[in-house]
Design a protein around this motif. Sequence first.
Motif, short mmCIF file in Angstrom:
data_model
loop_
_atom_site.label_atom_id
_atom_site.label_comp_id
_atom_site.label_asym_id
_atom_site.label_seq_id
_atom_site.Cartn_x
_atom_site.Cartn_y
_atom_site.Cartn_z
N PHE A 66 -79.04 -14.71 -53.96
CA PHE A 66 -78.20 -14.81 -55.14
C PHE A 66 -77.01 -13.85 -55.11
CE2 PHE A 66 -76.73 -14.61 -59.42
CZ PHE A 66 -77.01 -15.84 -59.97
N ASP A 67 -77.25 -12.59 -54.81
CA ASP A 67 -76.15 -11.61 -54.80
C ASP A 67 -75.11 -11.96 -53.73
OD1 ASP A 67 -77.03 -10.03 -56.95
OD2 ASP A 67 -78.38 -8.90 -55.65
N GLU A 68 -75.57 -12.40 -52.58
CA GLU A 68 -74.65 -12.82 -51.51
C GLU A 68 -73.80 -14.00 -51.98
OE1 GLU A 68 -74.87 -15.05 -47.18
OE2 GLU A 68 -76.68 -14.06 -47.94
N PHE A 69 -74.42 -15.00 -52.60
CA PHE A 69 -73.68 -16.16 -53.07
C PHE A 69 -72.71 -15.79 -54.19
CE2 PHE A 69 -77.46 -18.81 -51.54
CZ PHE A 69 -76.83 -19.12 -50.34
N SER A 70 -73.10 -14.85 -55.04
CA SER A 70 -72.20 -14.38 -56.11
C SER A 70 -70.95 -13.75 -55.51
CB SER A 70 -72.91 -13.38 -57.01
OG SER A 70 -73.97 -13.99 -57.69
N GLU A 71 -71.12 -12.93 -54.50
CA GLU A 71 -69.98 -12.30 -53.83
C GLU A 71 -69.10 -13.33 -53.13
OE1 GLU A 71 -71.08 -8.95 -51.40
OE2 GLU A 71 -72.39 -8.17 -52.98
N LEU A 72 -69.74 -14.30 -52.46
CA LEU A 72 -68.98 -15.37 -51.81
C LEU A 72 -68.16 -16.15 -52.83
CD1 LEU A 72 -71.50 -16.95 -49.26
CD2 LEU A 72 -69.26 -15.99 -48.72
N ALA A 73 -68.79 -16.48 -53.96
CA ALA A 73 -68.11 -17.25 -54.99
C ALA A 73 -66.95 -16.46 -55.59
CB ALA A 73 -69.10 -17.67 -56.09
N ALA A 74 -67.15 -15.18 -55.85
CA ALA A 74 -66.07 -14.34 -56.40
C ALA A 74 -64.91 -14.25 -55.42
CB ALA A 74 -66.60 -12.96 -56.76
N GLY A 75 -65.21 -14.07 -54.14
CA GLY A 75 -64.15 -14.03 -53.12
C GLY A 75 -63.41 -15.36 -53.03
N GLU A 100 -62.60 -4.54 -59.42
CA GLU A 100 -63.66 -5.32 -60.05
C GLU A 100 -63.15 -6.75 -60.28
OE1 GLU A 100 -66.90 -4.62 -61.03
OE2 GLU A 100 -66.60 -2.84 -59.80
N ALA A 101 -63.88 -7.71 -59.77
CA ALA A 101 -63.47 -9.11 -59.95
C ALA A 101 -63.47 -9.47 -61.43
CB ALA A 101 -64.42 -10.03 -59.20
N PRO A 102 -62.54 -10.32 -61.86
CA PRO A 102 -62.49 -10.71 -63.28
C PRO A 102 -63.50 -11.82 -63.62
CG PRO A 102 -60.69 -11.72 -62.12
CD PRO A 102 -61.41 -10.84 -61.12
N PHE A 103 -64.65 -11.79 -62.97
CA PHE A 103 -65.71 -12.77 -63.20
C PHE A 103 -67.02 -12.01 -63.32
CE2 PHE A 103 -63.00 -13.93 -59.54
CZ PHE A 103 -62.12 -14.77 -60.19
N ASP A 104 -67.87 -12.41 -64.25
CA ASP A 104 -69.14 -11.70 -64.43
C ASP A 104 -70.19 -12.66 -64.98
OD1 ASP A 104 -70.85 -9.54 -64.30
OD2 ASP A 104 -70.11 -8.58 -66.10
N GLU A 105 -71.40 -12.18 -65.03
CA GLU A 105 -72.57 -12.92 -65.51
C GLU A 105 -72.77 -14.24 -64.76
OE1 GLU A 105 -73.26 -13.07 -69.72
OE2 GLU A 105 -72.22 -11.16 -70.02
N PRO A 106 -72.96 -14.14 -63.44
CA PRO A 106 -73.18 -15.36 -62.66
C PRO A 106 -74.54 -15.99 -62.95
CG PRO A 106 -73.51 -13.44 -61.28
CD PRO A 106 -73.02 -12.93 -62.61
N GLU A 107 -74.57 -17.30 -62.91
CA GLU A 107 -75.81 -18.05 -63.01
C GLU A 107 -75.69 -19.28 -62.12
OE1 GLU A 107 -75.79 -18.63 -67.30
OE2 GLU A 107 -75.33 -20.74 -66.97
N ALA A 108 -76.80 -19.68 -61.56
CA ALA A 108 -76.81 -20.83 -60.66
C ALA A 108 -77.46 -22.02 -61.34
CB ALA A 108 -77.57 -20.49 -59.38
N VAL A 109 -76.89 -23.20 -61.09
CA VAL A 109 -77.46 -24.46 -61.58
C VAL A 109 -77.60 -25.37 -60.36
CG1 VAL A 109 -77.17 -26.45 -63.08
CG2 VAL A 109 -76.34 -24.20 -63.83
N ILE A 110 -78.82 -25.87 -60.16
CA ILE A 110 -79.12 -26.74 -59.02
C ILE A 110 -79.52 -28.10 -59.59
CG2 ILE A 110 -80.59 -27.08 -56.99
CD1 ILE A 110 -81.06 -23.94 -57.20
N ILE A 133 -66.30 -20.19 -65.53
CA ILE A 133 -65.66 -20.86 -64.40
C ILE A 133 -66.71 -21.01 -63.30
CG2 ILE A 133 -64.84 -18.66 -63.43
CD1 ILE A 133 -62.32 -20.21 -62.55
N GLY A 134 -66.70 -22.14 -62.63
CA GLY A 134 -67.73 -22.42 -61.65
C GLY A 134 -67.20 -22.56 -60.24
N VAL A 135 -68.10 -22.33 -59.31
CA VAL A 135 -67.82 -22.58 -57.90
C VAL A 135 -68.91 -23.52 -57.40
CG1 VAL A 135 -67.66 -21.59 -55.58
CG2 VAL A 135 -66.73 -20.33 -57.54
N LEU A 136 -68.49 -24.71 -56.99
CA LEU A 136 -69.43 -25.66 -56.40
C LEU A 136 -69.68 -25.25 -54.95
CD1 LEU A 136 -67.90 -28.95 -57.80
CD2 LEU A 136 -69.98 -27.81 -58.56
#
Length: 154
Positions: A66-75, A100-110, A133-136
């Motif tokens: 999860f943390d890795e994907f959050s960083e990938l999505a923010a980048g 600090e990225a202007p994105f916070d409180e990530p959640e995943a939906v599968i 805002i989402g990242v597919l």
Amino acid sequence: MAELPERVEIDGAAFSRVDSNDSIACWTLITDSEHGDSRPVSLVIEPAAAPDPTVLELAATVVARFDEFSELAAGYLRQRLREPEFRLRRSEVATLDAPEAPFDEPEAVIWADGSWMLRFAESGLGMADPYGIGVLFDGTRPSAVEDLSGADPA
């Protein structure tokens, strides 16, 4: 409709069923990040059914990384949102360069088809109001920005 389990176990983590309308089934797990904050991961199956093994395998990967994907999505957002099609104001583009990225409180939906999105519920960007805002993702790599500003909250 078949009886749906109240809990779905994935690698020792228990997803709990969330009340929803009869057309979908949803299970959610709240996990802790390496930074100590909560990270929700949800399985959404439409039409309502128990998740299949492929979806469960993907969910296990998302939870474990999860943390890795959050960083990938923010980048990915920092890179893609500079493109003219997103129409960010100059001041908003400047926030993409902040430490600090202007994105916070990530959640995943599968979803049942194996597609998934990491949604940042909080952001100071106008396009993220009010639903974030989402990242597919295509498997384990970011593939598209999902503008949720006009999303239906249903």
